[in-house]
Design an enzyme around this catalytic site. Structure first.
Site, PDB file in Angstrom:
ATOM      1  N   SER A 152       1.159  -1.036   0.002  1.00 54.87           N
ATOM      2  CA  SER A 152      -0.331   0.276   0.441  1.00 54.87           C
ATOM      3  C   SER A 152       0.810   1.856   0.370  1.00 54.87           C
ATOM      4  O   SER A 152       2.062   1.166   0.977  1.00 54.87           O
ATOM      5  CB  SER A 152      -0.889   0.039   1.400  1.00 54.87           C
ATOM      6  OG  SER A 152      -1.175   1.004   1.632  1.00 54.87           O
ATOM      7  N   LYS A 170       1.240   1.810  -6.752  1.00 51.89           N
ATOM      8  CA  LYS A 170       0.465   1.567  -8.379  1.00 51.89           C
ATOM      9  C   LYS A 170      -0.617   1.958  -8.909  1.00 51.89           C
ATOM     10  O   LYS A 170      -0.702   1.812 -10.398  1.00 51.89           O
ATOM     11  CB  LYS A 170      -0.259   0.121  -7.086  1.00 51.89           C
ATOM     12  CG  LYS A 170       0.789  -0.954  -6.781  1.00 51.89           C
ATOM     13  CD  LYS A 170      -0.662  -1.672  -6.343  1.00 51.89           C
ATOM     14  CE  LYS A 170      -0.988  -1.628  -4.577  1.00 51.89           C
ATOM     15  NZ  LYS A 170      -0.849  -1.603  -3.341  1.00 51.89           N
ATOM     16  N   ARG A 193     -13.302  -3.606  -4.602  1.00 58.96           N
ATOM     17  CA  ARG A 193     -13.278  -4.114  -2.881  1.00 58.96           C
ATOM     18  C   ARG A 193     -14.690  -2.957  -2.837  1.00 58.96           C
ATOM     19  O   ARG A 193     -15.764  -2.960  -2.246  1.00 58.96           O
ATOM     20  CB  ARG A 193     -12.436  -3.780  -2.108  1.00 58.96           C
ATOM     21  CG  ARG A 193     -11.738  -4.703  -1.624  1.00 58.96           C
ATOM     22  CD  ARG A 193     -10.295  -4.208  -0.969  1.00 58.96           C
ATOM     23  NE  ARG A 193      -9.559  -5.724  -1.313  1.00 58.96           N
ATOM     24  CZ  ARG A 193      -9.770  -6.502  -0.604  1.00 58.96           C
ATOM     25  NH1 ARG A 193     -10.715  -7.443   0.127  1.00 58.96           N
ATOM     26  NH2 ARG A 193      -8.973  -7.625   0.025  1.00 58.96           N
ATOM     27  N   ARG A 208      -8.417 -12.245   0.157  1.00 53.66           N
ATOM     28  CA  ARG A 208      -7.855 -12.257  -0.097  1.00 53.66           C
ATOM     29  C   ARG A 208      -7.143 -13.118  -1.328  1.00 53.66           C
ATOM     30  O   ARG A 208      -7.315 -12.503  -2.727  1.00 53.66           O
ATOM     31  CB  ARG A 208      -5.522 -11.581   0.656  1.00 53.66           C
ATOM     32  CG  ARG A 208      -5.863 -10.523   1.213  1.00 53.66           C
ATOM     33  CD  ARG A 208      -4.454 -10.306   2.005  1.00 53.66           C
ATOM     34  NE  ARG A 208      -4.676  -9.395   2.925  1.00 53.66           N
ATOM     35  CZ  ARG A 208      -3.952  -8.462   3.582  1.00 53.66           C
ATOM     36  NH1 ARG A 208      -3.674  -7.634   2.331  1.00 53.66           N
ATOM     37  NH2 ARG A 208      -4.205  -8.015   4.808  1.00 53.66           N
ATOM     38  N   SER A 261      -1.996  -7.441  -3.562  1.00 58.58           N
ATOM     39  CA  SER A 261      -1.785  -9.547  -4.278  1.00 58.58           C
ATOM     40  C   SER A 261      -0.295  -9.958  -3.865  1.00 58.58           C
ATOM     41  O   SER A 261       0.791 -10.139  -4.507  1.00 58.58           O
ATOM     42  CB  SER A 261      -1.681  -9.556  -5.837  1.00 58.58           C
ATOM     43  OG  SER A 261      -0.798  -8.672  -6.229  1.00 58.58           O
TER      44      SER A 261
HETATM   45  N1  PPS Z   1      -5.315  -4.831   5.902  1.00 58.73           N
HETATM   46  C1  PPS Z   1      -5.401  -4.072   4.867  1.00 58.73           C
HETATM   47  N2  PPS Z   1      -4.222  -4.409   4.088  1.00 58.73           N
HETATM   48  C2  PPS Z   1      -3.888  -4.297   3.087  1.00 58.73           C
HETATM   49  N3  PPS Z   1      -4.456  -2.967   2.912  1.00 58.73           N
HETATM   50  C3  PPS Z   1      -5.097  -2.639   3.139  1.00 58.73           C
HETATM   51  C4  PPS Z   1      -5.842  -2.863   4.646  1.00 58.73           C
HETATM   52  N4  PPS Z   1      -7.376  -2.495   4.692  1.00 58.73           N
HETATM   53  C5  PPS Z   1      -7.230  -1.601   4.100  1.00 58.73           C
HETATM   54  N5  PPS Z   1      -6.775  -1.788   2.952  1.00 58.73           N
HETATM   55  C6  PPS Z   1      -7.064  -0.832   2.110  1.00 58.73           C
HETATM   56  O1  PPS Z   1      -7.265  -2.014   0.649  1.00 58.73           O
HETATM   57  C7  PPS Z   1      -6.488  -1.479  -0.572  1.00 58.73           C
HETATM   58  C8  PPS Z   1      -5.805  -3.203  -0.989  1.00 58.73           C
HETATM   59  O2  PPS Z   1      -6.655  -4.165  -1.444  1.00 58.73           O
HETATM   60  P1  PPS Z   1      -6.241  -4.660  -2.571  1.00 58.73           P
HETATM   61  O3  PPS Z   1      -7.630  -5.602  -3.123  1.00 58.73           O
HETATM   62  O4  PPS Z   1      -5.275  -4.398  -3.119  1.00 58.73           O
HETATM   63  O5  PPS Z   1      -5.834  -6.284  -1.419  1.00 58.73           O
HETATM   64  S1  PPS Z   1      -5.572  -7.179  -1.823  1.00 58.73           S
HETATM   65  O6  PPS Z   1      -4.736  -7.495  -3.046  1.00 58.73           O
HETATM   66  O7  PPS Z   1      -6.635  -7.919  -2.025  1.00 58.73           O
HETATM   67  O8  PPS Z   1      -4.032  -8.034  -1.009  1.00 58.73           O
HETATM   68  C9  PPS Z   1      -5.053  -1.025  -0.129  1.00 58.73           C
HETATM   69  O9  PPS Z   1      -4.830   0.313  -1.182  1.00 58.73           O
HETATM   70  P2  PPS Z   1      -3.737   0.443  -1.742  1.00 58.73           P
HETATM   71  O10 PPS Z   1      -3.333   1.476  -0.694  1.00 58.73           O
HETATM   72  O11 PPS Z   1      -4.045   0.754  -3.025  1.00 58.73           O
HETATM   73  O12 PPS Z   1      -2.935  -0.689  -1.560  1.00 58.73           O
HETATM   74  C10 PPS Z   1      -5.764  -0.109   1.068  1.00 58.73           C
HETATM   75  O13 PPS Z   1      -6.449   0.897   1.055  1.00 58.73           O
HETATM   76  N1  ADP Z   2       6.894   7.656  -8.321  1.00 55.27           N
HETATM   77  C1  ADP Z   2       6.666   8.783  -7.293  1.00 55.27           C
HETATM   78  N2  ADP Z   2       6.995   9.309  -6.457  1.00 55.27           N
HETATM   79  C2  ADP Z   2       6.579   9.429  -5.665  1.00 55.27           C
HETATM   80  N3  ADP Z   2       5.215   9.572  -5.002  1.00 55.27           N
HETATM   81  C3  ADP Z   2       4.608   8.785  -5.927  1.00 55.27           C
HETATM   82  C4  ADP Z   2       5.242   7.658  -6.402  1.00 55.27           C
HETATM   83  N4  ADP Z   2       4.147   7.025  -7.284  1.00 55.27           N
HETATM   84  C5  ADP Z   2       2.764   7.255  -6.253  1.00 55.27           C
HETATM   85  N5  ADP Z   2       3.379   8.498  -5.269  1.00 55.27           N
HETATM   86  C6  ADP Z   2       2.462   8.925  -4.186  1.00 55.27           C
HETATM   87  O1  ADP Z   2       2.356   8.172  -3.890  1.00 55.27           O
HETATM   88  C7  ADP Z   2       1.383   7.846  -2.522  1.00 55.27           C
HETATM   89  C8  ADP Z   2       0.705   6.600  -2.539  1.00 55.27           C
HETATM   90  O2  ADP Z   2       0.760   5.552  -4.457  1.00 55.27           O
HETATM   91  P1  ADP Z   2      -0.732   5.505  -4.496  1.00 55.27           P
HETATM   92  O3  ADP Z   2      -0.323   5.346  -6.251  1.00 55.27           O
HETATM   93  O4  ADP Z   2      -1.847   5.933  -4.221  1.00 55.27           O
HETATM   94  O5  ADP Z   2      -0.199   3.547  -4.013  1.00 55.27           O
HETATM   95  P2  ADP Z   2      -0.421   2.574  -3.594  1.00 55.27           P
HETATM   96  O6  ADP Z   2      -2.204   2.154  -5.344  1.00 55.27           O
HETATM   97  O7  ADP Z   2      -0.105   1.704  -3.961  1.00 55.27           O
HETATM   98  O8  ADP Z   2      -1.413   2.699  -2.732  1.00 55.27           O
HETATM   99  C9  ADP Z   2      -0.075   8.800  -3.192  1.00 55.27           C
HETATM  100  O9  ADP Z   2       0.328   9.968  -2.367  1.00 55.27           O
HETATM  101  C10 ADP Z   2       1.011   9.421  -4.518  1.00 55.27           C
HETATM  102  O10 ADP Z   2       0.706  10.443  -4.600  1.00 55.27           O
END
Ligand code: PPS
Ligand code: ADP
Length: 261
Positions: A62, A66, A93, A107, A134
């Site tokens: 996270s 991505k 989700r 997951r 993932s």
């Molecule tokens: N426990 C926990 N662990 C990780 N992430 C959490 C959790 N709870 C909520 N979130 C939020 O859910 C987003 C991840 O969802 P995904 O469907 O990508 O997760 S997974 O692939 O099934 O592990 C993830 O989004 P990203 O930050 O964009 O990765 C989080 O916003």
């Molecule tokens: N290459 C990068 N350099 C600096 N900041 C980044 C970069 N890629 C994403 N960010 C910043 O990092 C944070 C998380 O990005 P996000 O795309 O939401 O990540 P994820 O989807 O993996 O949770 C956001 O605030 C985004 O603007």
């Protein structure tokens, strides 16, 4: 929470078998279903679109970027006249997988369903961008197996936990650190890095400078071009801003990015 089988059996159904949540495998005959062949072929659909279907599968912690890189890449592809679909963990989700939480089994089911949806897009010739933590290698590998290697481009967002945590755009790491979110990936839940991803995106470029999302998207674009997924000449189509998502839902803040890479 969905009642999923306690033992997580992650295997592909054998030919002629189908799967259901909980990983009980029934034969197609047991379920009284048959495969219906026919329709317009994948090749014909790809010819119509002048592109080859594939999935660019973003995996990483996270906050690793991505969604940002997937979004930047999608805009760049759009400008080239490429038909794309964007599947993002947070968004999926809210709908298709709104009945799944974050246990290992859920997951796994999340990724299995997304893999099936992705396959449908890819077989229609669409370049599909899937952005999911993932965290389990086996779940990603099962999607790869199901799709076929050529269709699956794994992009590993190799961004250290400290960097992701310092970004913390949704404040989730803070909540996880004080125990308000349990089983948070990288804190008290595992993340298994890919062993042989097609593309690894490092936090820094080879000169040691921080890589921008645009630079990362360019690397993927070059891969798609070199491997023959894109055949469309450059177009000057107008670019729309990022999609607004469904009204009334919690929205992730979309940073003001220059999508012209
Ligand atoms: N426990 C926990 N662990 C990780 N992430 C959490 C959790 N709870 C909520 N979130 C939020 O859910 C987003 C991840 O969802 P995904 O469907 O990508 O997760 S997974 O692939 O099934 O592990 C993830 O989004 P990203 O930050 O964009 O990765 C989080 O916003
Ligand atoms: N290459 C990068 N350099 C600096 N900041 C980044 C970069 N890629 C994403 N960010 C910043 O990092 C944070 C998380 O990005 P996000 O795309 O939401 O990540 P994820 O989807 O993996 O949770 C956001 O605030 C985004 O603007």
């Amino acid at each position: 929470m969905l009642a999923l089988g306690r033992s997580i059996s992650r295997k592909l159904p054998a030919h002629g078998m189908s799967s259901c949540p909980g990983a009980q495998y029934l034969t197609a005959r047991e379920q009284h279903i048959t495969w219906h062949e026919g329709g317009v072929s994948r090749e014909a659909k790809e010819a119509l679109l002048h592109q080859k279907g594939c999935v660019v599968w973003f995996t990483g912690l996270s906050g690793s970027g991505k969604s940002t890189v997937a979004c930047t890449l999608e805009h760049a592809l759009y400008r080239r006249g490429v038909t794309t679909a964007l599947l993002d963990g947070d968004n999926i989700r809210h709908g298709l997988n709104c009945n799944l939480g974050f246990s290992e089994a859920e997951r796994a089911e999340n990724i299995r369903r997304v893999g099936e949806v992705t396959k449908l897009f890819v077989e229609t010739g669409v370049i599909t961008l899937a952005s999911f933590i993932s965290p389990y290698r086996i779940d990603r590998d099962l999607v790869r197996q199901r799709m076929g290697c050529r269709d699956f481009i794994e992009v590993y967002m190799k961004i250290p936990l400290e960097v992701c945590e310092s970004r913390d755009p949704k404040g989730l790491y803070k909540l996880a650190r004080c125990g308000k979110i349990k089983c948070f990936t990288g804190i008290d839940d595992p993340y298994e890095a890919p062993e042989r991803p097609e593309i690894t995106l490092d936090v820094d470029d080879p000169q040691g400078r921080r890589q921008s999302p645009e630079a990362m998207a360019r690397i993927i674009l070059a891969y798609l071009e070199e491997h023959g997924y894109l055949r469309t000449p450059l177009s000057n189509n107008a670019v729309k801003g990022p999609s607004r998502g469904a009204a009334g839902l919690a929205q992730k803040k979309v940073p003001a990015l220059d999508y012209s890479i």
